[in-house]
Design an enzyme around this catalytic site. Structure first.
Site, PDB file in Angstrom:
ATOM      1  N   SER A  88     -11.335  58.154  17.193  1.00 17.84           N
ATOM      2  CA  SER A  88      -9.887  58.030  17.037  1.00 17.84           C
ATOM      3  C   SER A  88      -9.401  56.617  17.368  1.00 17.84           C
ATOM      4  CB  SER A  88      -9.176  59.042  17.942  1.00 17.84           C
ATOM      5  OG  SER A  88      -9.616  58.872  19.276  1.00 17.84           O
TER       6      SER A  88
ATOM      7  N   THR B  43      -5.873  57.649  21.823  1.00  9.75           N
ATOM      8  CA  THR B  43      -5.673  56.202  21.726  1.00  9.75           C
ATOM      9  C   THR B  43      -6.204  55.577  22.991  1.00  9.75           C
ATOM     10  OG1 THR B  43      -3.665  56.444  20.428  1.00  9.75           O
ATOM     11  CG2 THR B  43      -3.819  54.466  21.769  1.00  9.75           C
TER      12      THR B  43
ATOM     13  N   THR C 121      -5.560  52.255  18.172  1.00  7.27           N
ATOM     14  CA  THR C 121      -5.875  53.608  17.691  1.00  7.27           C
ATOM     15  C   THR C 121      -6.044  53.619  16.172  1.00  7.27           C
ATOM     16  OG1 THR C 121      -5.086  55.904  17.827  1.00  7.27           O
ATOM     17  CG2 THR C 121      -3.464  54.283  17.252  1.00  7.27           C
TER      18      THR C 121
ATOM     19  N   ARG D  91       1.541  56.864   7.373  1.00 12.40           N
ATOM     20  CA  ARG D  91       2.086  57.328   8.657  1.00 12.40           C
ATOM     21  C   ARG D  91       1.753  56.331   9.776  1.00 12.40           C
ATOM     22  NH1 ARG D  91      -0.032  58.465  14.022  1.00 12.40           N
ATOM     23  NH2 ARG D  91       1.346  59.990  14.957  1.00 12.40           N
TER      24      ARG D  91
ATOM     25  N   THR E 162      -0.288  57.940  25.081  1.00 15.44           N
ATOM     26  CA  THR E 162      -1.200  58.505  24.097  1.00 15.44           C
ATOM     27  C   THR E 162      -0.722  59.924  23.811  1.00 15.44           C
ATOM     28  OG1 THR E 162      -3.510  59.125  23.630  1.00 15.44           O
ATOM     29  CG2 THR E 162      -2.813  59.208  25.929  1.00 15.44           C
ATOM     30  N   GLY E 163      -1.109  60.457  22.671  1.00 13.61           N
ATOM     31  CA  GLY E 163      -0.654  61.795  22.303  1.00 13.61           C
ATOM     32  C   GLY E 163       0.100  61.751  20.988  1.00 13.61           C
TER      33      GLY E 163
HETATM   34  N1  ASP Z   1      -0.441  58.172  19.854  1.00 11.86           N
HETATM   35  C1  ASP Z   1      -1.377  58.146  18.757  1.00 11.86           C
HETATM   36  C2  ASP Z   1      -0.631  58.297  17.456  1.00 11.86           C
HETATM   37  O1  ASP Z   1       0.253  59.127  17.382  1.00 11.86           O
HETATM   38  C3  ASP Z   1      -2.431  59.195  18.855  1.00 11.86           C
HETATM   39  C4  ASP Z   1      -2.920  59.504  20.242  1.00 11.86           C
HETATM   40  O2  ASP Z   1      -2.845  58.671  21.134  1.00 11.86           O
HETATM   41  O3  ASP Z   1      -3.391  60.615  20.497  1.00 11.86           O
HETATM   42  O4  ASP Z   1      -0.956  57.637  16.505  1.00 11.86           O
END
Ligand code: ASP
Length: 313
Positions: free
Chosen positions: A49, A169, A187, A197, A220-221
């Site tokens: 990721s 990320t 990320t 996106r 992150t998320g």
């Molecule tokens: N925040 C990142 C995104 O939405 C993904 C992640 O960190 O899980 O692209």
């Protein structure tokens, strides 16, 4: 003289804090150290990721998002939707240093990277492509194997539930010996995202914010929800107003929860980290995020589990 501290998201952030921690101990500036740390995660094909070898978008394109910020000067730079260039964080840094802009996207970001001497590379690994194909949501929907390259047939394929898509990320925050803060966020975003996106990670104020006078914060998320609350700037402003990094992270998780409740939605998985100019660290996540983070303090590297914050009844 400050004691160097590094904090990074997820267990795969451990290699980042190890590398950044050593550089800080050698007296390197915070921004150099955290970008060197993030590069190790970008280069690791096992991390699906971040960087090369990640899971591509819905039509098989692997695009990268990153931003960097220096707490002393408030200089920052970012790229989004960058294709075929390995280290998005290094390109983000060049945007910061060589252009009057903060964010370059897509074809323009790649063109700029080429001008700066970055090489074009094939971003996929065999394992990454196999995982992308095997777990493709189009395949999951009706249990039968479809041609994954034809997944966007119409509106029903566009407005789909993204909560189960693979993501994560690496966000790395560091405090150097001179007392200055630096941060990076890098990320590939959400696996199976729609082409075009962009999440929070390359957005200064959402995925990352760094200010020597207040603190550094990163996220992150599910990026859509982190953008919705302006996550990282929100945390830095909480620290400026006197909150500890731990309190600032918990407030961000509460804000995600409250925003979801207000919108009649289930709170998304989001996690936050923060670092104060004094070297205190904090982390928090929404429920069931299972968020672990890596820290390096005084040369000691360890993984910690973040406190989870549920919606208020
Ligand atoms: N925040 C990142 C995104 O939405 C993904 C992640 O960190 O899980 O692209």
């Amino acid at each position: 003289m400050a004691d160097p501290v590094v904090i990074a998201t997820w267990p795969f952030g451990k290699s980042a804090v190890e590398i950044a921690g050593k550089q800080l101990a050698d007296g390197k500036p915070a921004l150099d150290a955290v970008i060197a740390g993030a590069k190790a995660v970008e280069d690791d094909p096992q991390v699906r990721s971040v960087g090369f070898g990640s899971l591509p978008d819905r039509i098989g394109r692997l695009t990268l998002d990153s931003c960097v910020m220096d707490g002393k000067t408030l200089n920052c730079g970012a790229v989004a939707g960058l294709e075929h260039v390995r280290n998005a964080s290094a390109v983000a840094r060049r945007v910061m240093e060589k252009t009057p802009h903060v964010l370059l996207v897509g074809e323009g970001a790649r063109w700029f990277a080429l001008q700066e001497g970055f090489k074009l590379e094939m971003p996929h690994t065999l394992e990454g492509i196999r995982e992308w194909f095997d777990r493709h949501p189009d395949k999951k929907k009706d249990g039968e194997k479809k041609d994954a390259a034809r997944v966007i047939h119409g509106p029903d394929d566009i407005n789909v539930d993204i909560s189960e898509f693979n993501h994560d990320t690496v966000t790395v925050l560091g405090l150097d010996k001179s007392g200055s803060l630096g941060g990076v966020c890098t990320t590939s975003g959400l696996a199976y995202k729609l082409p075009g996106r962009v999440g929070d990670s390359p957005i200064i104020g959402a995925g990352l914010y760094v200010d020597d006078q207040a603190g550094a914060a990163g996220a992150t998320g599910v990026g859509e929800e982190i953008i919705r609350i302006g996550g990282s700037l929100f945390m830095v402003e909480q620290m400026r107003a006197g909150k500890t990094p731990q309190e600032a992270c918990e407030l961000a998780a509460r804000r995600v929860n409250a925003t979801a409740v207000r919108r009649g939605k289930h709170p998304a998985n989001c996690a936050f980290i923060a670092l104060s100019p004094k070297g205190e660290v904090g982390a928090a996540a929404t429920l069931k995020t299972n968020f672990e983070f890596a820290v390096s303090i005084g040369g000691k590297v360890e993984l910690r589990k973040a406190r989870e914050i549920g919606p208020e009844m």
